[in-house]
Scaffold this motif. Structure first.
Motif, PDB file in Angstrom:
ATOM      1  N   TYR A   7      -3.850  -2.387 -17.899  1.00 60.10           N
ATOM      2  CA  TYR A   7      -4.666  -1.043 -18.008  1.00 60.10           C
ATOM      3  C   TYR A   7      -4.309   0.004 -17.154  1.00 60.10           C
ATOM      4  CZ  TYR A   7      -7.604  -3.881 -21.067  1.00 60.10           C
ATOM      5  OH  TYR A   7      -8.155  -4.620 -21.956  1.00 60.10           O
ATOM      6  N   MET A   8      -3.687  -0.292 -15.962  1.00 55.64           N
ATOM      7  CA  MET A   8      -3.355   0.728 -15.065  1.00 55.64           C
ATOM      8  C   MET A   8      -1.791   1.107 -14.991  1.00 55.64           C
ATOM      9  SD  MET A   8      -5.745   0.074 -11.656  1.00 55.64           S
ATOM     10  CE  MET A   8      -5.247   1.344 -10.811  1.00 55.64           C
ATOM     11  N   GLY A   9      -0.958   0.023 -15.838  1.00 52.82           N
ATOM     12  CA  GLY A   9       0.229   0.342 -16.184  1.00 52.82           C
ATOM     13  C   GLY A   9       1.315   0.471 -14.869  1.00 52.82           C
ATOM     14  N   MET A  10       1.115  -0.584 -14.023  1.00 45.32           N
ATOM     15  CA  MET A  10       1.578  -0.804 -12.554  1.00 45.32           C
ATOM     16  C   MET A  10       2.953  -1.642 -12.627  1.00 45.32           C
ATOM     17  SD  MET A  10      -1.426  -0.873  -9.662  1.00 45.32           S
ATOM     18  CE  MET A  10      -0.260  -0.926  -8.191  1.00 45.32           C
ATOM     19  N   GLY A  11       2.776  -2.271 -13.977  1.00 43.97           N
ATOM     20  CA  GLY A  11       4.181  -3.323 -14.083  1.00 43.97           C
ATOM     21  C   GLY A  11       4.277  -4.461 -13.113  1.00 43.97           C
ATOM     22  N   VAL A  12       5.584  -4.621 -12.587  1.00 45.08           N
ATOM     23  CA  VAL A  12       5.601  -5.649 -11.846  1.00 45.08           C
ATOM     24  C   VAL A  12       5.120  -5.658 -10.377  1.00 45.08           C
ATOM     25  CG1 VAL A  12       7.906  -6.625 -12.856  1.00 45.08           C
ATOM     26  CG2 VAL A  12       7.916  -4.857 -10.885  1.00 45.08           C
ATOM     27  N   VAL A  13       4.907  -4.116 -10.019  1.00 45.49           N
ATOM     28  CA  VAL A  13       4.242  -4.145  -8.768  1.00 45.49           C
ATOM     29  C   VAL A  13       2.891  -4.340  -8.753  1.00 45.49           C
ATOM     30  CG1 VAL A  13       3.332  -2.100  -7.250  1.00 45.49           C
ATOM     31  CG2 VAL A  13       5.831  -2.104  -7.921  1.00 45.49           C
ATOM     32  N   GLY A  14       2.171  -4.229 -10.159  1.00 46.39           N
ATOM     33  CA  GLY A  14       0.723  -4.713 -10.064  1.00 46.39           C
ATOM     34  C   GLY A  14       0.849  -6.192 -10.092  1.00 46.39           C
ATOM     35  N   ALA A  15       1.746  -7.006 -10.543  1.00 47.83           N
ATOM     36  CA  ALA A  15       1.922  -8.395 -10.527  1.00 47.83           C
ATOM     37  C   ALA A  15       1.967  -8.888  -9.022  1.00 47.83           C
ATOM     38  CB  ALA A  15       3.074  -8.966 -11.240  1.00 47.83           C
ATOM     39  N   ALA A  16       2.737  -8.227  -8.246  1.00 49.47           N
ATOM     40  CA  ALA A  16       2.904  -8.495  -6.952  1.00 49.47           C
ATOM     41  C   ALA A  16       1.672  -8.276  -6.177  1.00 49.47           C
ATOM     42  CB  ALA A  16       4.033  -7.800  -6.122  1.00 49.47           C
ATOM     43  N   VAL A  17       1.121  -7.310  -6.359  1.00 49.86           N
ATOM     44  CA  VAL A  17      -0.317  -6.813  -5.649  1.00 49.86           C
ATOM     45  C   VAL A  17      -1.455  -7.803  -5.926  1.00 49.86           C
ATOM     46  CG1 VAL A  17      -1.983  -5.299  -5.363  1.00 49.86           C
ATOM     47  CG2 VAL A  17       0.491  -4.419  -5.025  1.00 49.86           C
ATOM     48  N   ALA A  18      -1.427  -8.196  -7.274  1.00 54.09           N
ATOM     49  CA  ALA A  18      -2.388  -9.182  -7.753  1.00 54.09           C
ATOM     50  C   ALA A  18      -2.222 -10.516  -6.887  1.00 54.09           C
ATOM     51  CB  ALA A  18      -2.471  -9.295  -9.195  1.00 54.09           C
ATOM     52  N   THR A  19      -1.016 -10.931  -7.017  1.00 53.96           N
ATOM     53  CA  THR A  19      -0.746 -12.252  -6.284  1.00 53.96           C
ATOM     54  C   THR A  19      -1.151 -12.325  -4.914  1.00 53.96           C
ATOM     55  OG1 THR A  19       1.068 -12.707  -8.117  1.00 53.96           O
ATOM     56  CG2 THR A  19       1.186 -14.003  -6.034  1.00 53.96           C
ATOM     57  N   VAL A  20      -0.541 -11.274  -3.851  1.00 53.31           N
ATOM     58  CA  VAL A  20      -0.788 -11.312  -2.690  1.00 53.31           C
ATOM     59  C   VAL A  20      -2.292 -11.188  -2.474  1.00 53.31           C
ATOM     60  CG1 VAL A  20      -0.519  -9.898  -0.606  1.00 53.31           C
ATOM     61  CG2 VAL A  20       1.435 -10.248  -2.017  1.00 53.31           C
ATOM     62  N   THR A  21      -2.926 -10.312  -3.154  1.00 54.91           N
ATOM     63  CA  THR A  21      -4.585 -10.164  -2.864  1.00 54.91           C
ATOM     64  C   THR A  21      -5.186 -11.634  -3.029  1.00 54.91           C
ATOM     65  OG1 THR A  21      -4.644  -7.853  -3.764  1.00 54.91           O
ATOM     66  CG2 THR A  21      -6.504  -9.038  -3.538  1.00 54.91           C
ATOM     67  N   SER A  22      -4.718 -12.300  -4.151  1.00 58.39           N
ATOM     68  CA  SER A  22      -5.361 -13.671  -4.324  1.00 58.39           C
ATOM     69  C   SER A  22      -4.851 -14.655  -3.282  1.00 58.39           C
ATOM     70  CB  SER A  22      -4.886 -14.279  -5.792  1.00 58.39           C
ATOM     71  OG  SER A  22      -3.474 -14.472  -5.854  1.00 58.39           O
ATOM     72  N   GLN A  23      -3.829 -14.716  -2.795  1.00 58.89           N
ATOM     73  CA  GLN A  23      -3.395 -15.407  -1.523  1.00 58.89           C
ATOM     74  C   GLN A  23      -4.243 -14.984  -0.425  1.00 58.89           C
ATOM     75  OE1 GLN A  23       0.727 -14.725  -1.472  1.00 58.89           O
ATOM     76  NE2 GLN A  23       1.180 -16.456  -3.141  1.00 58.89           N
ATOM     77  N   VAL A  24      -4.490 -13.709  -0.265  1.00 58.66           N
ATOM     78  CA  VAL A  24      -5.529 -13.340   1.137  1.00 58.66           C
ATOM     79  C   VAL A  24      -6.512 -14.016   0.903  1.00 58.66           C
ATOM     80  CG1 VAL A  24      -6.448 -11.355   2.120  1.00 58.66           C
ATOM     81  CG2 VAL A  24      -4.138 -11.148   1.475  1.00 58.66           C
ATOM     82  N   VAL A  25      -7.124 -13.840  -0.098  1.00 62.14           N
ATOM     83  CA  VAL A  25      -8.588 -14.601  -0.491  1.00 62.14           C
ATOM     84  C   VAL A  25      -8.456 -16.226  -0.236  1.00 62.14           C
ATOM     85  CG1 VAL A  25     -10.211 -15.513  -2.073  1.00 62.14           C
ATOM     86  CG2 VAL A  25      -9.324 -13.003  -2.074  1.00 62.14           C
ATOM     87  N   SER A  26      -7.544 -17.002  -0.776  1.00 58.35           N
ATOM     88  CA  SER A  26      -7.456 -18.312  -0.502  1.00 58.35           C
ATOM     89  C   SER A  26      -7.239 -18.768   1.113  1.00 58.35           C
ATOM     90  CB  SER A  26      -6.427 -18.882  -1.295  1.00 58.35           C
ATOM     91  OG  SER A  26      -5.246 -18.404  -0.801  1.00 58.35           O
ATOM     92  N   ALA A  27      -6.351 -17.634   1.896  1.00 52.13           N
ATOM     93  CA  ALA A  27      -6.328 -17.941   3.119  1.00 52.13           C
ATOM     94  C   ALA A  27      -7.542 -17.991   4.036  1.00 52.13           C
ATOM     95  CB  ALA A  27      -5.337 -16.908   3.885  1.00 52.13           C
ATOM     96  N   ILE A  28      -8.340 -16.856   3.634  1.00 50.19           N
ATOM     97  CA  ILE A  28      -9.704 -16.763   4.314  1.00 50.19           C
ATOM     98  C   ILE A  28     -10.546 -17.861   3.979  1.00 50.19           C
ATOM     99  CG2 ILE A  28     -11.830 -15.059   4.224  1.00 50.19           C
ATOM    100  CD1 ILE A  28      -9.994 -12.711   3.737  1.00 50.19           C
ATOM    101  N   LEU A  29     -10.594 -18.250   2.595  1.00 46.10           N
ATOM    102  CA  LEU A  29     -11.580 -19.508   2.592  1.00 46.10           C
ATOM    103  C   LEU A  29     -11.272 -20.529   3.341  1.00 46.10           C
ATOM    104  CD1 LEU A  29     -11.617 -18.986  -1.377  1.00 46.10           C
ATOM    105  CD2 LEU A  29     -13.503 -18.485   0.381  1.00 46.10           C
ATOM    106  N   VAL A  30      -9.914 -21.007   3.206  1.00 43.95           N
ATOM    107  CA  VAL A  30      -9.450 -22.201   4.094  1.00 43.95           C
ATOM    108  C   VAL A  30      -9.821 -22.165   5.510  1.00 43.95           C
ATOM    109  CG1 VAL A  30      -7.140 -21.655   4.590  1.00 43.95           C
ATOM    110  CG2 VAL A  30      -7.787 -24.045   4.165  1.00 43.95           C
ATOM    111  N   ILE A  31      -9.860 -20.814   6.162  1.00 49.26           N
ATOM    112  CA  ILE A  31      -9.819 -20.720   7.584  1.00 49.26           C
ATOM    113  C   ILE A  31     -11.454 -20.862   7.674  1.00 49.26           C
ATOM    114  CG2 ILE A  31     -10.227 -18.999   9.417  1.00 49.26           C
ATOM    115  CD1 ILE A  31      -7.339 -20.187   9.027  1.00 49.26           C
ATOM    116  N   VAL A  32     -12.265 -20.005   6.714  1.00 54.05           N
ATOM    117  CA  VAL A  32     -13.757 -20.457   7.012  1.00 54.05           C
ATOM    118  C   VAL A  32     -14.114 -21.736   6.846  1.00 54.05           C
ATOM    119  CG1 VAL A  32     -15.972 -19.665   5.775  1.00 54.05           C
ATOM    120  CG2 VAL A  32     -14.158 -18.001   6.177  1.00 54.05           C
ATOM    121  N   VAL A  33     -13.765 -22.597   6.032  1.00 57.85           N
ATOM    122  CA  VAL A  33     -14.225 -23.923   5.687  1.00 57.85           C
ATOM    123  C   VAL A  33     -13.702 -24.818   6.877  1.00 57.85           C
ATOM    124  CG1 VAL A  33     -13.751 -26.029   4.556  1.00 57.85           C
ATOM    125  CG2 VAL A  33     -14.369 -23.912   3.121  1.00 57.85           C
ATOM    126  N   LEU A  34     -12.563 -24.428   7.677  1.00 58.38           N
ATOM    127  CA  LEU A  34     -12.063 -25.239   8.508  1.00 58.38           C
ATOM    128  C   LEU A  34     -12.924 -25.012   9.936  1.00 58.38           C
ATOM    129  CD1 LEU A  34      -8.091 -25.351   8.345  1.00 58.38           C
ATOM    130  CD2 LEU A  34      -9.590 -27.180   8.293  1.00 58.38           C
TER     131      LEU A  34
END
Length: 453
Positions: free
Chosen positions: A190-217
């Motif tokens: 929808y925003m036409g960001m191409g492969v840059v959008g794919a990279a941003v999406a992946t990195v954002t999701s990894q930030v979320v998973s890192a925060i979650l694991v730190i909170v649970v520990l």
């Protein structure tokens, strides 16, 4: 210190415990692969085969090199913690937890900076075609800049699994996976960001998973509890963990280096073959995530029972692990043989890419059983801290042989099947080496026989 609520693998039904530990890891690995595969699927459908080749293939291989080294290192942390957990030494478990998170934070920052700086150079050395480079460079740079959260998550997940908690990392991955897919659709379609959008999406999701694991520990009530203000390096425990983990990290690195040479050879065969190999690399993860999840289960099971001193249970765990791996591999092979081409259409409808990819898949699937022994035996040996000799065998049987094959045979017969033969030949050779070592020379054999520890 409150008593741990994590399952104790030193007692109970062996097969049931392996499976109960295995399935959450498998599902977690599935979702981890799903958010990587989502990039390839959505990019392939919306950007085309050039975008598909850019987010997979070469960039994926380079990313896997660095992540694989760290995950190998973190396996050493998991082994030591599982041994301390099996021995009921809560103080050392706590020391290792804080050391592990601090170590991953430092390494993550350093690798992120260096990886982003040298992305273009690495891609150039791998013969990436000029028509792919404008997409591959920003994708790889953004991925590297967001690598630190990925390493923190992988370390935290390894710590949880070391004490038999494989369900919590699964929940994190499900959450981050859906975040990635939603962002992929939003940013790419929808925003036409191409492969840059794919990279941003992946990195954002990894930030979320890192925060979650730190909170649970940080909220646990047992020896695994993390206190941010107490993060430090215990160099005595770090040496033990790195000693084991370095071998696994080097093993992963050598696998990937050999695969980089393979990828560089494939890059000379054109965009269609690169795109087909990229999609194949996503599809065959169905096998890799199952067999490696079982290997992690065997490592944790062996580590806890080794720490507890139960030789008979360790022996039975290896046997049960081998039987389960044979059954699971058979199921995966059947699924890929029946539905392989249909799965390929998720990535692209280009007939040339589909034909090349299906031929690749049909060739490789029949070779999967030759890898089983490597994963189960190396997992069990790692569980008792025996990691250097298995690493050397892997270097000889997998990496050196693959590199030699690519250098000698591919120039003479430059086609995709000559390249693919490097895989089954190296698996068969390495499996033979592991069988000889396990039954004749390993620390496992001596411990089971003489209890030398």
């Amino acid at each position: 210190m409150a008593k741990s609520k994590s399952p104790d693998m030193t007692k109970g039904n062996i097969t049931a415990q392996l499976l109960l530990f295995f399935f959450p890891i498998l599902l977690g690995t599935f979702f981890q692969q799903l958010y990587n595969t989502a990039d390839a699927v959505i990019v392939g459908q919306n950007v085309g085969k050039l975008g598909l080749a850019a987010v997979g293939g070469t960039t994926s291989t380079l990313i896997n090199l660095f992540i694989g080294i760290f995950v190998g290192l973190s396996s050493g942390f998991s082994v030591i913690i599982s041994q301390h957990f099996g021995a009921k030494n809560h103080r050392l478990v706590s020391e290792c937890v804080h050391t592990a998170i601090m170590f991953s934070l430092i390494v993550g920052i350093v690798v992120s900076i260096l990886g982003a700086i040298f992305s273009k150079t690495m891609l150039s050395y791998m013969n990436v075609p000029e028509d792919i480079m404008p997409m591959a460079i920003p994708y790889l740079q953004i991925y590297f800049l967001g690598l630190a959260p990925n390493l923190i998550y992988n370390m935290g997940a390894g710590l949880l699994r070391a004490v038999s908690d494989s369900k919590t990392p699964l929940i994190f991955l499900i959450i981050s996976c859906f975040i990635n897919i939603i962002l992929d659709i939003l940013l790419i379609k929808y925003m036409g960001m191409g492969v840059v959008g794919a990279a941003v999406a992946t990195v954002t999701s990894q930030v979320v998973s890192a925060i979650l694991v730190i909170v649970v520990l940080s909220r646990r009530k047992d020896a695994l509890r993390l206190f941010i203000r107490k993060l430090h390096i215990n160099f005595s425990e770090l040496r033990k963990m790195v000693s084991i983990g370095t071998a696994a990290g080097m093993q992963s690195a050598m696998y990937t280096i050999a695969n980089i040479l393979i990828q560089a050879s494939i890059n000379t065969l054109g965009t269609d073959t690169i795109a087909a190999f990229t999609a194949y690399g996503k599809i065959d993860t169905l096998f890799w995530m199952t067999i490696q999840s079982l290997g992690i289960s065997v490592t944790t099971f062996t580590g806890q029972n080794f720490g507890y001193g139960n030789k008979e249970r360790v022996k039975k765990g290896i046997i049960h692990g081998m039987i389960l791996s044979v059954v699971i591999t058979g199921i995966v092979m059947l699924l890929l043989k029946l539905f392989g081409r249909s799965i390929y259409t998720l990535f692209t409808n280009d007939k040339s890419v589909l034909d090349i990819g299906t031929a690749m898949l049909n060739f490789m699937v029949v070779a999967f059983p030759t890898y089983i022994t490597i994963e189960i035996f190396s997992g069990s040996l790692r569980g008792i801290g025996d990691s250097w000799i298995p690493m050397i065998m892997t270097a000889s049987g997998v990496c050196v042989l693959r590199i030699r094959w690519i250098i000698v045979m591919v120039p003479k017969y430059p086609n995709i099947f000559t390249i693919l033969w490097a895989y089954p030949l190296s698996w068969i050779t390495t499996s033979i080496l592991f069988i000889i070592y396990m039954f004749l020379f390993s620390k496992m054999r001596r411990w089971l026989k003489d209890n030398i520890y």
